[in-house]
Design a protein around this motif. Structure first.
Motif, PDB file in Angstrom:
ATOM      1  N   LYS A   1       4.368   5.747  -5.486  1.00  0.00           N
ATOM      2  CA  LYS A   1       4.383   5.758  -6.956  1.00  0.00           C
ATOM      3  C   LYS A   1       3.341   6.718  -7.525  1.00  0.00           C
ATOM      4  O   LYS A   1       3.560   7.344  -8.568  1.00  0.00           O
ATOM      5  CB  LYS A   1       4.148   4.344  -7.484  1.00  0.00           C
ATOM      6  N   SER A   2       2.222   6.875  -6.794  1.00  0.00           N
ATOM      7  CA  SER A   2       1.159   7.770  -7.267  1.00  0.00           C
ATOM      8  C   SER A   2       1.553   9.244  -7.194  1.00  0.00           C
ATOM      9  O   SER A   2       0.883  10.097  -7.770  1.00  0.00           O
ATOM     10  CB  SER A   2      -0.117   7.546  -6.449  1.00  0.00           C
ATOM     11  N   LEU A   3       2.637   9.545  -6.472  1.00  0.00           N
ATOM     12  CA  LEU A   3       3.090  10.937  -6.360  1.00  0.00           C
ATOM     13  C   LEU A   3       3.814  11.405  -7.628  1.00  0.00           C
ATOM     14  O   LEU A   3       4.162  12.591  -7.736  1.00  0.00           O
ATOM     15  CB  LEU A   3       4.002  11.091  -5.137  1.00  0.00           C
ATOM     16  N   ASN A   4       4.068  10.480  -8.537  1.00  0.00           N
ATOM     17  CA  ASN A   4       4.589  10.807  -9.873  1.00  0.00           C
ATOM     18  C   ASN A   4       5.878  11.633  -9.844  1.00  0.00           C
ATOM     19  O   ASN A   4       6.015  12.622 -10.557  1.00  0.00           O
ATOM     20  CB  ASN A   4       3.522  11.550 -10.697  1.00  0.00           C
TER      21      ASN A   4
ATOM     22  N   ASN B   1       3.948   1.545  -1.033  1.00  0.00           N
ATOM     23  CA  ASN B   1       4.623   1.612  -2.329  1.00  0.00           C
ATOM     24  C   ASN B   1       3.704   2.207  -3.399  1.00  0.00           C
ATOM     25  O   ASN B   1       4.122   3.041  -4.213  1.00  0.00           O
ATOM     26  CB  ASN B   1       5.076   0.216  -2.743  1.00  0.00           C
ATOM     27  N   LYS B   2       2.431   1.817  -3.358  1.00  0.00           N
ATOM     28  CA  LYS B   2       1.454   2.313  -4.330  1.00  0.00           C
ATOM     29  C   LYS B   2       1.264   3.825  -4.184  1.00  0.00           C
ATOM     30  O   LYS B   2       1.201   4.563  -5.171  1.00  0.00           O
ATOM     31  CB  LYS B   2       0.116   1.591  -4.124  1.00  0.00           C
ATOM     32  N   ILE B   3       1.205   4.301  -2.917  1.00  0.00           N
ATOM     33  CA  ILE B   3       1.018   5.736  -2.674  1.00  0.00           C
ATOM     34  C   ILE B   3       2.223   6.532  -3.168  1.00  0.00           C
ATOM     35  O   ILE B   3       2.080   7.576  -3.810  1.00  0.00           O
ATOM     36  CB  ILE B   3       0.762   6.003  -1.177  1.00  0.00           C
TER      37      ILE B   3
ATOM     38  N   ASN C   1       0.825  -1.211   0.000  1.00  0.00           N
ATOM     39  CA  ASN C   1       0.000   0.000   0.000  1.00  0.00           C
ATOM     40  C   ASN C   1       0.863   1.266   0.000  1.00  0.00           C
ATOM     41  O   ASN C   1       0.601   2.213  -0.753  1.00  0.00           O
ATOM     42  CB  ASN C   1      -0.940  -0.005   1.201  1.00  0.00           C
TER      43      ASN C   1
END
Length: 336
Positions: A203-206, A199-201, A197
């Motif tokens: 990565k979502s910060l781009n 890691n997903k957040i 979870n």
């Protein structure tokens, strides 16, 4: 030598205790840890390299529907403290069953010493005493003063604290200074984050530049001022908080909705995976009461950020200025 470590805080919540155990193991000592509650996360840190004992099998449970009720929480806390004080005395049965002539106790944290009570000094044990805080409870604690005066050694995490405790408690020798510096640090930027979870957040910060606050959420950290500042910095930056939830954090989440990203708590050493992605690290300690504890802080975050080469934004206090600015690894400002 056999080092027996009573520690009534979870190891996952006291990284300096993990460092001590790691260094003792590296030096070839045998280590036993006696905890208040059984905690699989804590027990898994060193696996079978350490012998673990716990006094109470399970933590007192909260009734979920009342967990936001202030009066319930106050009564529950008092009851839990009574229960802990009553059952904590069983620690001496464990100590006496494993201690021998080659053993020394290392009392980890002043809360542990207070909870163990007078039997600690009356039973004639040889012990080292680690003091982590410099708050009003420590300054005025006559029992802790007596514990420190009878210890083989007193250990503190910071130079100023050593001199202050020597004066407060009239110690013959200056306490040893063992900085809250991790014994393990990967020193690799942008590590893989194993928690799915989190890691997903990230990565979502781009690829935005992360300004990271890592630690306890309490009023003396004055994170509202940091939130307000980062709001002015534009879309290239994102403020990220990581740590256990608290009433202060809940307040920030309510007032500053969508102004920062909250990543929840990640147990050490995996929290370093997240820290490796930071562009700037935040360290703030503001004295909001009569306690001088924040002024002479001894944060392990300082070493964690530094290990990744992350510059630090701090408030202007002795505990940070004489390390951060003098080492040219960040800046200390008036965050008010």
């Amino acid at each position: 030598m056999h080092i027996i470590i009573p520690c009534f805080l979870d190891l996952t919540e006291l990284p300096p205790a993990i460092n001590v155990i790691d260094l003792l193991l590296q030096d070839g000592h045998t280590v036993s840890v006696i905890s208040l509650f059984k905690n699989e996360a804590s027990n898994n840190i060193f696996g079978n390299k350490v012998k673990y004992y716990s006094i109470i099998e399970k933590r007192p449970r909260k009734i979920k529907k009342f967990e936001n009720n202030y009066h319930y929480l106050v009564i529950k806390k008092k009851y839990d403290e009574f229960l802990i004080q009553k059952k904590a005395k069983k620690i001496f049965n464990i100590i006496d069953s494993i201690i021998d002539d080659d053993s020394t106790l290392w009392i980890m944290h002043e809360y542990t010493a207070s909870t163990m009570g007078r039997k600690l000094i009356n039973n004639g044990y040889k012990y080292i005493f680690s003091v982590f805080e410099l708050d009003n409870n420590v300054e005025n604690a006559l029992f802790l003063k007596e514990v420190s005066q009878k210890a083989l050694s007193v250990v503190v995490p910071e130079y100023n604290r050593a001199h202050i405790l020597k004066a407060w408690w009239r110690l013959e020798k200056l306490p040893f200074i063992l900085p809250n510096k991790p014994s393990y640090h990967p020193r690799i930027k942008n590590m893989d984050v194993t928690d799915e979870n989190t890691n997903k957040i990230i990565k979502s910060l781009n690829g935005k530049k992360i300004i990271l606050y890592l630690g306890i959420f309490m009023e003396e950290r004055r994170l509202d001022t940091i939130i307000e500042a980062v709001k002015r910095m534009g879309d290239d930056y994102v403020l990220v908080f990581m740590g256990h939830k608290s009433p202060y954090l809940n307040q920030l989440l309510r007032i500053y909705k969508n102004e920062f990203v909250y990543l929840d708590y990640t147990a050490p050493p995996n929290h370093l995976q997240v820290a490796s992605h930071a562009h700037i690290g935040i360290l703030t300690y503001v004295a909001v009461s009569k306690s001088i504890n924040p002024l002479f802080c001894a944060p392990n975050k300082l070493y964690e950020y530094a290990g990744f080469g992350i510059p630090m934004l701090c408030n202007d206090i002795p505990g940070l200025k004489y390390q951060v600015e003098y080492s040219n690894i960040g800046t200390c400002s008036d965050i008010e």
